[in-house]
Scaffold this motif. Sequence first.
Motif, PDB file in Angstrom:
ATOM      1  N   ALA A 178     -30.230  39.051   3.849  1.00 39.46           N
ATOM      2  CA  ALA A 178     -29.795  37.692   4.162  1.00 39.46           C
ATOM      3  C   ALA A 178     -28.276  37.649   4.263  1.00 39.46           C
ATOM      4  CB  ALA A 178     -30.289  36.728   3.077  1.00 39.46           C
ATOM      5  N   ARG A 179     -27.608  38.367   3.351  1.00 45.49           N
ATOM      6  CA  ARG A 179     -26.145  38.384   3.354  1.00 45.49           C
ATOM      7  C   ARG A 179     -25.633  39.071   4.627  1.00 45.49           C
ATOM      8  NH1 ARG A 179     -22.740  41.944   1.129  1.00 45.49           N
ATOM      9  NH2 ARG A 179     -24.250  42.937  -0.243  1.00 45.49           N
ATOM     10  N   ILE A 180     -26.265  40.177   4.995  1.00 41.81           N
ATOM     11  CA  ILE A 180     -25.835  40.901   6.196  1.00 41.81           C
ATOM     12  C   ILE A 180     -25.988  40.041   7.440  1.00 41.81           C
ATOM     13  CG2 ILE A 180     -26.567  42.756   7.762  1.00 41.81           C
ATOM     14  CD1 ILE A 180     -26.993  44.441   5.197  1.00 41.81           C
ATOM     15  N   ALA A 181     -27.137  39.343   7.525  1.00 40.27           N
ATOM     16  CA  ALA A 181     -27.360  38.487   8.693  1.00 40.27           C
ATOM     17  C   ALA A 181     -26.265  37.418   8.772  1.00 40.27           C
ATOM     18  CB  ALA A 181     -28.736  37.834   8.608  1.00 40.27           C
ATOM     19  N   ALA A 182     -25.977  36.797   7.634  1.00 39.31           N
ATOM     20  CA  ALA A 182     -24.996  35.711   7.628  1.00 39.31           C
ATOM     21  C   ALA A 182     -23.576  36.232   7.861  1.00 39.31           C
ATOM     22  CB  ALA A 182     -25.075  34.970   6.298  1.00 39.31           C
ATOM     23  N   ASP A 183     -23.179  37.285   7.118  1.00 46.54           N
ATOM     24  CA  ASP A 183     -21.795  37.772   7.174  1.00 46.54           C
ATOM     25  C   ASP A 183     -21.470  38.437   8.500  1.00 46.54           C
ATOM     26  OD1 ASP A 183     -21.723  36.911   4.641  1.00 46.54           O
ATOM     27  OD2 ASP A 183     -21.409  38.869   3.685  1.00 46.54           O
ATOM     28  N   GLN A 184     -22.388  39.235   9.011  1.00 43.28           N
ATOM     29  CA  GLN A 184     -22.051  40.039  10.177  1.00 43.28           C
ATOM     30  C   GLN A 184     -22.636  39.493  11.471  1.00 43.28           C
ATOM     31  OE1 GLN A 184     -22.623  44.191   9.405  1.00 43.28           O
ATOM     32  NE2 GLN A 184     -21.814  44.055   7.340  1.00 43.28           N
ATOM     33  N   GLY A 185     -23.313  38.355  11.371  1.00 40.74           N
ATOM     34  CA  GLY A 185     -23.864  37.754  12.579  1.00 40.74           C
ATOM     35  C   GLY A 185     -24.899  38.617  13.269  1.00 40.74           C
ATOM     36  N   VAL A 186     -25.614  39.423  12.481  1.00 40.86           N
ATOM     37  CA  VAL A 186     -26.640  40.284  13.048  1.00 40.86           C
ATOM     38  C   VAL A 186     -27.958  39.516  13.076  1.00 40.86           C
ATOM     39  CG1 VAL A 186     -27.892  42.458  12.725  1.00 40.86           C
ATOM     40  CG2 VAL A 186     -25.499  42.298  12.082  1.00 40.86           C
ATOM     41  N   ALA A 187     -28.737  39.698  14.125  1.00 43.28           N
ATOM     42  CA  ALA A 187     -30.089  39.149  14.149  1.00 43.28           C
ATOM     43  C   ALA A 187     -30.990  40.162  13.451  1.00 43.28           C
ATOM     44  CB  ALA A 187     -30.549  38.929  15.584  1.00 43.28           C
ATOM     45  N   VAL A 188     -31.725  39.710  12.430  1.00 42.10           N
ATOM     46  CA  VAL A 188     -32.558  40.627  11.646  1.00 42.10           C
ATOM     47  C   VAL A 188     -34.026  40.271  11.839  1.00 42.10           C
ATOM     48  CG1 VAL A 188     -33.109  41.453   9.328  1.00 42.10           C
ATOM     49  CG2 VAL A 188     -30.738  40.906   9.914  1.00 42.10           C
ATOM     50  N   LEU A 189     -34.813  41.275  12.219  1.00 41.85           N
ATOM     51  CA  LEU A 189     -36.262  41.089  12.311  1.00 41.85           C
ATOM     52  C   LEU A 189     -36.900  42.086  11.361  1.00 41.85           C
ATOM     53  CD1 LEU A 189     -38.779  39.880  13.787  1.00 41.85           C
ATOM     54  CD2 LEU A 189     -38.632  41.823  15.349  1.00 41.85           C
ATOM     55  N   LEU A 190     -37.624  41.593  10.351  1.00 40.51           N
ATOM     56  CA  LEU A 190     -38.263  42.540   9.449  1.00 40.51           C
ATOM     57  C   LEU A 190     -39.734  42.202   9.283  1.00 40.51           C
ATOM     58  CD1 LEU A 190     -37.428  41.942   5.688  1.00 40.51           C
ATOM     59  CD2 LEU A 190     -37.041  40.267   7.437  1.00 40.51           C
ATOM     60  N   SER A 191     -40.550  43.251   9.163  1.00 39.82           N
ATOM     61  CA  SER A 191     -41.974  43.018   9.004  1.00 39.82           C
ATOM     62  C   SER A 191     -42.344  43.125   7.536  1.00 39.82           C
ATOM     63  CB  SER A 191     -42.773  44.029   9.823  1.00 39.82           C
ATOM     64  OG  SER A 191     -42.640  45.324   9.292  1.00 39.82           O
TER      65      SER A 191
END
Lengths: 269, 321
Positions: A178-191
């Motif tokens: 969650a932190r990575i998505a927010a801080d680095q603006g990465v779109a994260v898709l996890l199953s």
Amino acid sequence: MLEVEEVSAAFGARAVLDRVSFSVAAGELCGLIGTNGAGKTTLMKVVLGLLPTGGGRVRVSGRVRTRSGADIGYVPQKIQLEPDAPIRVRDLVALGIDGHRLGVPLGSRRRRRAVDEMLDAVGVSRLANARVGTLSGGEQQRVMIAHALVARPSLLLLDEPLANLDMRAVDDVVALLARIAADQGVAVLLSAHDVNPLLPVMDRVVYLASGHAASGTTGQVIRADVLSRLYGHPIRVVQAEGRVLVLAGGPEPSGVAANGCGASGAGDC
Amino acid sequence: MGASLAPVFEPGFFTSPPVLVAVTVGGVVAVVSAVVGTFTVLRGQSFAGHALADVGSAGGSAALLAGVPTLSGFVVFNVLAAAVMELIGLRRPRGRDLATGVVLGASLGLAALFLYEDTVSSNTTGATVNVLFGSVFTLSPGLVPVVVALGAVSVALVVLLYRPLVLSSVSDELAAARGVRVRLVGAGYLLALALAVSLSAVTIGAILSTALLVGPAASALRVASRLATALVVAAATGVGATWLGILVAYDSVDWTGGSGWPVSFCIVATVFLVYAASGLPGRVRRARRPAGPRTVGPVVGSLARPEPDVEPGPPETTGEG
Ligand SMILES: Nc1ncnc2c1ncn2[C@@H]1O[C@H](COP(=O)(O)OP(=O)(O)OP(=O)(O)O)[C@@H](O)[C@H]1O
Ligand SMILES: [Mg+2]
């Protein structure tokens, strides 16, 4: 960032995905939820370009993706390293920069700094020189996340990153993502096969069941009627101790809501 | 050198042409086997190496029958076998057990036939020993440049494919997702392996060739935690064991009063002793290691591990690692 449009996939005559559509924007975390065999890995492979689509399109950063490449960070469901394999944590992360190129790696200061920064970001700096095969499941998962992110992709795909983790490690990895998505603006898709640990942080969700998918924001999809229809089986969505939980089984809400612990192994019991 | 080393290097060791050829070929082959072998162990393909060695024995004996150098037989059969293995998808040790077993059985059967014909036609039993157990002292000096060239091709392939090979040994899927053509990389590696096994076969024999391929590499992986270090240690170990074996075999002629020990035996025995010794540091370390907070068991030869203190919090007990 990622747009999946009407994607279908089949193995021979067996249809695994039937016109699945969803999208994930930069900085969003999207859960891909389904039971074993629901098609989560298949969908990831289609997005990665490892499997052909049987119809539909995948766009990454607006461009239609037709083949695999290093522009997507990917953490596979399992890796094959034995404890005695001479691959250290920092070696594996460095492979995230240029592992697909030919020849031997030449260590540069920039490369080293990128690796150190990434190890720090996922909290495994102190394991930098340990062999990957000797790490615990949670540590290995962090290292793989660092490997996937070090080349700064705009999209990160993780296949069952929470499987094999104990409850504490699950919460740690979820918080990290969650932190990575927010801080680095990465779109994260996890199953994942269990949605509950993801509910507090997930912006979007894609539910897969028997080829069909329900997708949308968490609020749109995590509803008893939507999930029950998708599974063809009664599903309850309950509030317990300030958290939302998804539980399988017939309506019997009082007992569950009282103790907050359901049969499906919810996050914080 | 001089008088003090005379008991170690028996008279004539440094001036005998067969010994010089043996030392040169043995050294080159040991380096190639060690470099390729380290990746063989890393990728879990020791079984493929063994399969190639068995097929090679048919190739070597066919070459003898045809009156050409055994090396050409090893190379032709091994490269063909590697191509077939690639086609039937034998890329992991667990893959295609049955098919491989049948093919290997057939190859050894062919070897038996060819060796029988060799023995009948030449009226000697030398052929069998030569192909199966090697004869580094009887190589023709003309073979040296060929060995060097083939060895260079094999090592060059591994160097070229270095990063994709490492990536795909972490996970084939991961490598494929990054755009690596995993199949092509695997095929290139199998070619390098086929050449390395062929070279090893002329040196210590088809049957024993995997000893030089896997032995030094396995020893190196027990003590080195970096791949680059492991490659250097494996090469040094392989060369050391080979040269020591050659020396012992040469000297043993005097010790035994004439017959001596086969050079292949001496090399393989040295390789084995090194492997056994390489396990010692790990054992000592484990015995000394204080009980840490970690509940995951200690792991064989993990030199690199600084101290098993985990991320803040209780020890993690899950994971496959
Ligand atoms: N290579 C293949 N050939 C044939 N069928 C396949 C293949 N790979 C997957 N399948 C089938 O496709 C379906 C979806 O598989 P997939 O691996 O995508 O499921 P998953 O949701 O990732 O499951 P899990 O939670 O077990 O990882 C399964 O029924 C599986 O049997
Ligand atoms: Mg899966």
